[in-house]
Write an enzyme that holds these catalytic residues in place. Sequence first.
Site, PDB file in Angstrom:
ATOM      1  N   ASP A  13       0.929  -0.914  -0.355  1.00 19.15           N
ATOM      2  CA  ASP A  13       0.398   0.052   0.151  1.00 19.15           C
ATOM      3  C   ASP A  13       0.778   1.419  -0.002  1.00 19.15           C
ATOM      4  O   ASP A  13       1.772   1.115  -0.010  1.00 19.15           O
ATOM      5  CB  ASP A  13      -0.999   0.063   1.414  1.00 19.15           C
ATOM      6  CG  ASP A  13      -2.068   1.389   1.429  1.00 19.15           C
ATOM      7  OD1 ASP A  13      -3.006   1.526   0.033  1.00 19.15           O
ATOM      8  OD2 ASP A  13      -1.801   1.747   2.803  1.00 19.15           O
ATOM      9  N   ASP A  15      -0.432   5.441   1.102  1.00 18.16           N
ATOM     10  CA  ASP A  15      -0.611   5.884   2.058  1.00 18.16           C
ATOM     11  C   ASP A  15       0.109   5.167   3.378  1.00 18.16           C
ATOM     12  O   ASP A  15      -1.576   3.408   4.000  1.00 18.16           O
ATOM     13  CB  ASP A  15      -1.802   6.225   1.697  1.00 18.16           C
ATOM     14  CG  ASP A  15      -1.819   7.623   1.065  1.00 18.16           C
ATOM     15  OD1 ASP A  15      -0.641   8.306   0.542  1.00 18.16           O
ATOM     16  OD2 ASP A  15      -2.554   7.281   0.002  1.00 18.16           O
ATOM     17  N   ASP A 209      -1.236  -0.915   6.421  1.00 18.86           N
ATOM     18  CA  ASP A 209      -1.040  -0.682   7.378  1.00 18.86           C
ATOM     19  C   ASP A 209      -2.816  -0.465   7.725  1.00 18.86           C
ATOM     20  O   ASP A 209      -3.418   0.124   9.226  1.00 18.86           O
ATOM     21  CB  ASP A 209      -0.587   1.110   7.583  1.00 18.86           C
ATOM     22  CG  ASP A 209      -1.856   1.871   6.673  1.00 18.86           C
ATOM     23  OD1 ASP A 209      -2.476   1.456   5.300  1.00 18.86           O
ATOM     24  OD2 ASP A 209      -2.458   2.980   6.897  1.00 18.86           O
TER      25      ASP A 209
END
Length: 259
Positions: A13, A15, A209
Amino acid sequence: MAERKPIESWLTDMDGVLIHEGVPIPGADAFIKKLRDAERPFLVLTNNSIYTARDLHARLARMGLDVPVENIWTSALATAQFLDDQRPGGTAYVIGEAGLTTALHDIGYILTDHDPDYVVLGETRTYSFESLTKAIRLINAGARFICTNPDETGPSAEGPLPATGSVAALITKATGKDPYFAGKPNPLMMRTGLNAIGAHSETSAMIGDRMDTDVLAGLEAGMETFLVLTGLTGPADVDRYPFRPSNIVDSIADLVDRI
């Protein structure tokens, strides 16, 4: 349980893993550089459909992260791939930005508000009452409802912003029709991404995250998963979910030596 095969390909990922509010996370540059030096197949993924891959390449480059355009996979690209497989050369009414409209143009779709095959909802900072009303009426008239991703909120310097999933819920409430979400955690996004780099899930890993999108998507696609604690999920949040990541690490810096 059978021991997993060594990791040959990496999906990560963006961000919360590589960058946070426009600033690179320490170790991100070293991670990308080692992937490229080792010639490992990799993809940087994002559920954000606002930007094209070229846009994201330029934004990351300004932050010192050299990610080639072909190594960026967005929910807009995954949505376009899905629609091209389902109904080649179709028509769509689109609520979204250049990342989504460009992806649909590139597969030969016609964007129209006249009896479209699909209503496609993506991310934008300018959702309008007029466009949402039109989408609702078109879906009620028979258009199929597609959404780039289910994220209910997105990050900003001022705090959470309502995102595509929240707006999709509004349309669903008004129409009684649930959308098909093409982005994470749909394993379709992961599988099409893996196909794009010629990788296999048994020898691939997903870094994220968020438990509800990144980790779940990697899990359902059959990949090894790494949760980093530099984004939205904290250590205390993990046990709230009925599934767990394969590994939990502090940040992307801890994975440089795994390549």
